[in-house]
Design a protein around this motif. Structure first.
Motif, PDB file in Angstrom:
ATOM      1  N   HIS A   2       0.859  -1.166   0.000  1.00 45.76           N
ATOM      2  CA  HIS A   2       0.000   0.000   0.000  1.00 45.76           C
ATOM      3  C   HIS A   2       0.898   1.219   0.000  1.00 45.76           C
ATOM      4  N   VAL A  23      -3.779  -5.907  -3.360  1.00 45.48           N
ATOM      5  CA  VAL A  23      -3.904  -7.093  -2.525  1.00 45.48           C
ATOM      6  C   VAL A  23      -3.637  -8.300  -3.411  1.00 45.48           C
ATOM      7  N   ILE A  31      -7.308  -7.372  -5.650  1.00 45.00           N
ATOM      8  CA  ILE A  31      -7.913  -6.062  -5.381  1.00 45.00           C
ATOM      9  C   ILE A  31      -6.823  -5.019  -5.536  1.00 45.00           C
ATOM     10  N   TRP A  32      -7.169  -3.928  -6.185  1.00 46.00           N
ATOM     11  CA  TRP A  32      -6.257  -2.802  -6.245  1.00 46.00           C
ATOM     12  C   TRP A  32      -7.085  -1.532  -6.226  1.00 46.00           C
ATOM     13  N   ALA A  33      -6.499  -0.479  -5.690  1.00 46.32           N
ATOM     14  CA  ALA A  33      -7.227   0.785  -5.592  1.00 46.32           C
ATOM     15  C   ALA A  33      -6.243   1.938  -5.600  1.00 46.32           C
ATOM     16  N   GLN A  54      -7.118   2.072   5.364  1.00 48.44           N
ATOM     17  CA  GLN A  54      -7.993   1.878   4.200  1.00 48.44           C
ATOM     18  C   GLN A  54      -7.711   0.542   3.519  1.00 48.44           C
ATOM     19  N   SER A  55      -6.444   0.205   3.340  1.00 49.63           N
ATOM     20  CA  SER A  55      -6.114  -1.039   2.646  1.00 49.63           C
ATOM     21  C   SER A  55      -6.559  -2.256   3.445  1.00 49.63           C
ATOM     22  N   ARG A  57      -9.086  -2.468   5.327  1.00 53.47           N
ATOM     23  CA  ARG A  57     -10.547  -2.633   5.246  1.00 53.47           C
ATOM     24  C   ARG A  57     -10.917  -3.557   4.094  1.00 53.47           C
ATOM     25  N   ASP A  58     -10.077  -3.661   3.091  1.00 54.52           N
ATOM     26  CA  ASP A  58     -10.288  -4.620   2.001  1.00 54.52           C
ATOM     27  C   ASP A  58      -9.737  -5.998   2.360  1.00 54.52           C
TER      28      ASP A  58
END
Length: 160
Positions: A2, A23, A31-33, A54-55, A57-58
């Motif tokens: 992250h 992730v 998962i990526w954001a 935040q990371s 939370r996923d």
């Protein structure tokens, strides 16, 4: 992985840092954001800690799902006997706050909603490791990077 990136802007409506995370499960990104943080951070350490929160939370619901699948007899690709998360952080201040939950004068304003993952760290389900900035794969989600840094991270994420 992250990462956050401070914008350096003084306008409070655009002075939010950008968080990015990827992730991986079984070596594949699932998962990526890359998004602006919902609050203005007062320091880079705070911005990194917000990004950690935040990371995770996923990640935490995925950990729960994999644990439940294993307990019900599903064949889940996992090399460890239990499910845990390895998190890589390149900011020593954020590492310190996440690992040692104590009141500090410069971080006492952090809201409790950011500390939701501390129990996972305490029980060893989330392990946070230091990483150098050039090895931080999530950097490509938060800021422009030179090609010689971008390409190896892209290969790590997407393969050849």
């Amino acid at each position: 992985y992250h990462k956050e990136h401070a914008t350096g802007q003084l306008d409070p409506f655009v002075a939010k840092s950008r968080s990015g995370w990827i992730v991986f499960y079984a070596g594949c990104p699932i998962i990526w954001a890359s998004k602006l943080q919902t609050q203005v951070a007062l320091s880079t350490t705070e911005a990194e800690y917000i990004s950690l929160s935040q990371s995770l939370r996923d990640v935490i619901p995925i950990m729960s799902l994999v644990s439940e699948m294993k307990s019900r007899g599903f064949d889940v690709p996992c090399t460890e006997p239990h499910v845990y998360c390895k998190l890589f952080e390149d900011n020593s201040g954020a590492l310190e706050i996440a690992r040692l939950p104590k009141m500090r004068p410069r971080t006492k304003h952090l809201c409790a909603s950011l500390h939701h993952f501390r129990e996972f760290v305490r029980f060893g389900l989330v392990k946070i490791f230091p990483i150098t900035t050039d090895m931080q794969t999530a950097d490509i989600l938060t800021k422009p990077t030179p090609q010689n840094i971008f390409v190896p991270h892209r290969v790590k994420i997407c393969g050849q």
